[in-house]
Every structure is written in structure tokens, then in C-alpha cells.
Design an enzyme around this catalytic site. Sequence first.
Site, PDB file in Angstrom:
ATOM      1  N   ASP A  23       0.699  -1.254   0.104  1.00 30.85           N
ATOM      2  CA  ASP A  23      -0.212   0.547   0.080  1.00 30.85           C
ATOM      3  C   ASP A  23       0.672   1.129   0.316  1.00 30.85           C
ATOM      4  O   ASP A  23       2.232   1.563   0.653  1.00 30.85           O
ATOM      5  CB  ASP A  23      -1.081  -0.100   1.132  1.00 30.85           C
ATOM      6  CG  ASP A  23      -1.999   0.708   1.151  1.00 30.85           C
ATOM      7  OD1 ASP A  23      -2.794   1.806   0.408  1.00 30.85           O
ATOM      8  OD2 ASP A  23      -3.340   0.906   2.303  1.00 30.85           O
ATOM      9  N   GLY A  24       0.158   2.035  -0.691  1.00 33.21           N
ATOM     10  CA  GLY A  24       0.901   3.945  -0.182  1.00 33.21           C
ATOM     11  C   GLY A  24       1.832   4.105  -1.867  1.00 33.21           C
ATOM     12  O   GLY A  24       2.374   5.036  -2.069  1.00 33.21           O
ATOM     13  N   SER A  68      -6.856  -6.410  -5.607  1.00 30.40           N
ATOM     14  CA  SER A  68      -8.534  -6.909  -5.027  1.00 30.40           C
ATOM     15  C   SER A  68      -9.100  -7.013  -5.396  1.00 30.40           C
ATOM     16  O   SER A  68      -9.754  -5.784  -6.570  1.00 30.40           O
ATOM     17  CB  SER A  68      -8.394  -5.873  -3.577  1.00 30.40           C
ATOM     18  OG  SER A  68      -8.163  -4.981  -3.831  1.00 30.40           O
ATOM     19  N   ASN A  71     -10.894  -3.322  -6.108  1.00 27.58           N
ATOM     20  CA  ASN A  71     -10.064  -2.117  -6.619  1.00 27.58           C
ATOM     21  C   ASN A  71     -10.831  -2.045  -8.523  1.00 27.58           C
ATOM     22  O   ASN A  71     -10.067  -0.920  -8.995  1.00 27.58           O
ATOM     23  CB  ASN A  71      -8.470  -3.097  -7.548  1.00 27.58           C
ATOM     24  CG  ASN A  71      -6.867  -2.943  -5.996  1.00 27.58           C
ATOM     25  OD1 ASN A  71      -6.620  -3.417  -6.202  1.00 27.58           O
ATOM     26  ND2 ASN A  71      -7.512  -2.000  -5.356  1.00 27.58           N
ATOM     27  N   ARG A  74     -11.820   1.497  -8.786  1.00 24.49           N
ATOM     28  CA  ARG A  74     -10.994   2.756  -9.656  1.00 24.49           C
ATOM     29  C   ARG A  74     -11.025   3.211 -10.741  1.00 24.49           C
ATOM     30  O   ARG A  74     -12.043   2.406 -11.376  1.00 24.49           O
ATOM     31  CB  ARG A  74      -9.623   2.403  -8.848  1.00 24.49           C
ATOM     32  CG  ARG A  74      -8.818   1.803  -7.644  1.00 24.49           C
ATOM     33  CD  ARG A  74      -7.401   2.146  -7.432  1.00 24.49           C
ATOM     34  NE  ARG A  74      -7.213   1.552  -6.239  1.00 24.49           N
ATOM     35  CZ  ARG A  74      -6.253   1.649  -5.412  1.00 24.49           C
ATOM     36  NH1 ARG A  74      -5.199   2.502  -6.149  1.00 24.49           N
ATOM     37  NH2 ARG A  74      -5.722   1.149  -4.083  1.00 24.49           N
ATOM     38  N   GLU A 205       1.491 -13.416  12.299  1.00 27.34           N
ATOM     39  CA  GLU A 205       2.145 -12.458  12.630  1.00 27.34           C
ATOM     40  C   GLU A 205       1.375 -11.321  11.858  1.00 27.34           C
ATOM     41  O   GLU A 205       2.102 -11.053  11.285  1.00 27.34           O
ATOM     42  CB  GLU A 205       3.331 -12.585  12.969  1.00 27.34           C
ATOM     43  CG  GLU A 205       3.383 -12.878  14.534  1.00 27.34           C
ATOM     44  CD  GLU A 205       3.083 -13.253  15.516  1.00 27.34           C
ATOM     45  OE1 GLU A 205       3.340 -11.851  16.152  1.00 27.34           O
ATOM     46  OE2 GLU A 205       3.175 -13.842  16.689  1.00 27.34           O
TER      47      GLU A 205
HETATM   48  C1  FPP Z   1      -1.818   0.331  -3.467  1.00 27.89           C
HETATM   49  O1  FPP Z   1      -1.321   1.522  -3.899  1.00 27.89           O
HETATM   50  C2  FPP Z   1      -1.466  -0.721  -4.199  1.00 27.89           C
HETATM   51  C3  FPP Z   1      -2.382  -1.270  -5.358  1.00 27.89           C
HETATM   52  C4  FPP Z   1      -4.101  -1.062  -5.118  1.00 27.89           C
HETATM   53  C5  FPP Z   1      -1.544  -1.674  -6.262  1.00 27.89           C
HETATM   54  C6  FPP Z   1      -0.959  -2.922  -5.731  1.00 27.89           C
HETATM   55  C7  FPP Z   1       0.406  -2.945  -7.403  1.00 27.89           C
HETATM   56  C8  FPP Z   1       1.518  -2.883  -7.853  1.00 27.89           C
HETATM   57  C9  FPP Z   1       2.775  -3.209  -6.829  1.00 27.89           C
HETATM   58  C10 FPP Z   1       2.343  -2.711  -9.228  1.00 27.89           C
HETATM   59  C11 FPP Z   1       1.495  -4.392 -10.052  1.00 27.89           C
HETATM   60  C12 FPP Z   1       2.155  -5.169  -8.989  1.00 27.89           C
HETATM   61  C13 FPP Z   1       2.412  -6.271 -10.085  1.00 27.89           C
HETATM   62  C14 FPP Z   1       3.106  -7.325  -9.373  1.00 27.89           C
HETATM   63  C15 FPP Z   1       2.643  -5.553 -11.909  1.00 27.89           C
HETATM   64  P1  FPP Z   1      -2.984   2.560  -3.957  1.00 27.89           P
HETATM   65  O2  FPP Z   1      -2.584   3.036  -5.091  1.00 27.89           O
HETATM   66  O3  FPP Z   1      -3.713   2.760  -2.826  1.00 27.89           O
HETATM   67  O4  FPP Z   1      -1.065   4.074  -3.019  1.00 27.89           O
HETATM   68  P2  FPP Z   1      -3.132   4.897  -1.580  1.00 27.89           P
HETATM   69  O5  FPP Z   1      -3.576   4.279  -0.502  1.00 27.89           O
HETATM   70  O6  FPP Z   1      -0.867   5.622  -1.582  1.00 27.89           O
HETATM   71  O7  FPP Z   1      -3.674   5.418  -2.794  1.00 27.89           O
END
Ligand code: FPP
Length: 238
Positions: A23-24, A68, A71, A74, A205
Site C-alpha cells: 500500500d502507498g 483486490s 480495486n 478505481r 504475525e
Molecule cells: C496500493 O497503493 C497498491 C495497489 C492497489 C496496487 C499494487 C500494485 C503494484 C505494486 C504494481 C503491480 C504489481 C505487479 C506484480 C505487476 P494505493 O494506490 O492504494 O496507494 P495510496 O493508498 O497511497 O493511494
Amino acid sequence: MSGAPALQTRALNLPRHVAIIMDGNGRWAKKRLLPRAAGHKAGVDAVRRVTRHARAIGIEALTIYAFSSENWRRPEEEIGDLMGLLRLFIRSDLAELVRENVRLKIIGDYHRFPGDVVTLIDDAVSRCSANTGPILAIALNYGAQAELVRAVRRLAERLSPEQIDAAAIEGELETRDMPPLDLLIRTSGEHRLSNFLLWQAAYAELLFVDTLWPDFGEADLDEAVAAFGTRNRRFGGL
Ligand code: FPP
């Protein structure tokens, strides 16, 4: 000689299965006045760093939450960016996963993704299918509640109510061929499980760190593993 016992203890306390809620990415980009897509791109670099390091230190299984089932809420453009990054990741990193003997696994219903992505994923999984080494499980369109509903429905079709127990449910989960989840990490200071591995987290954990996912690196994984090593896991006993 003096360092040997400590090293041995560390190895004994190594988590076998680590899961990460990455996340982040968005906040990382915002801090730099960049578009959110740049945060996701940097997030993929972190995926590469952390999966390599997990292998290097001997973690048997790593499960990462890349998309998820929530998601889909979005904006379409961001979903498109994430699909694009997934395509890129598979194209650029598959050869390494094959060479490094990684067993690639997808959890979640990725068949809802665009057809070409589904084909890329199926091909990637099949090219890793003869591998025997560490497991990299990528959660795509994954939601733990849906996973549990599916599992229980399947069991209800062939078992009577009294035959449905924890072992039976576990045998239907997408993680059934993985070691038990030992450590679940969430980055970026949020303290939620967000429908990730709810059953599997029963005795894991939990570690919540403030680092934003794109900043997470080898040292952060080492710290998380060290923190795990200091926890006293009692599994309900004394
Ligand atoms: C959360 O950050 C992250 C996600 C929803 C997606 C995670 C995806 C990746 C790291 C890239 C894709 C992965 C692969 C394996 C190709 P956020 O967007 O919710 O961040 P925020 O809470 O700061 O807005």
C-alpha cells in the site's frame, strides 16, 4: 564460532510464508507531484527488489496483493495502468522467474482481466510449472470472503454439515499447496487486512509499517523478518 548460534536462531525463526499488502503507491507519487501511475510503476520496482531478496534469504513462499476484488472501483484509467504494468512485469521478469526456479502462482479470479493479460498469465504460470523452488503467489482480483464462500459452497456439494471442518475448508483455499502464513506485512501506515487472506491470517504475525510500498526495500524486509523472529507465537497455548 561466536556468531554461529545467533545465526542459527535467526534461520530457525525465518518465516516460511510471508504475505504483503503493498500500500502507498498513490501517496508516494503525490509526495513527488507525480501521477499515480508513477507510484504504481515504482511499486513494481519494489516488487522486483523484494521478491529477489525474499528468495535470497530463503523465504519459501511470498504472496503479494497486486489487485483486490475491490480495486475495480478505481477509475478506469488507473485500472488500465495496473493492467499495463502487469503485462510489462510478466514480459520483463518471466525469464528470471523461470531461471530462478520460482513456482509462480496466481490467487484470485484473474479471468476477469483483459484476454491478452489472461493469456500472458496462463503462459507465465505454465512456463514455471516444472519449477521446484520458492513460491511467488500474486493475488489478482482476489478477495478472501469470495474465496471462503467458494470453498464452503464446494464442500457443501459433497459433504454433510458435520463433515465440514477447518481442515476441509483449508483444503479448498487457493493457498492449500503453500506453507501456513507466518507473517503478514502492510505498508503505508494503514492498519487493515482489506479482505486479504482472512482465514490464512488466523495465526499469522501482523506487521504494519509506515514505509510507503515504493520505498520498501531489502532492509525493510530484513527488519520485518527480524521482528517476526522476536515474536513469541503461542497459537492459543501458553
Ligand atoms: C496500493 O497503493 C497498491 C495497489 C492497489 C496496487 C499494487 C500494485 C503494484 C505494486 C504494481 C503491480 C504489481 C505487479 C506484480 C505487476 P494505493 O494506490 O492504494 O496507494 P495510496 O493508498 O497511497 O493511494
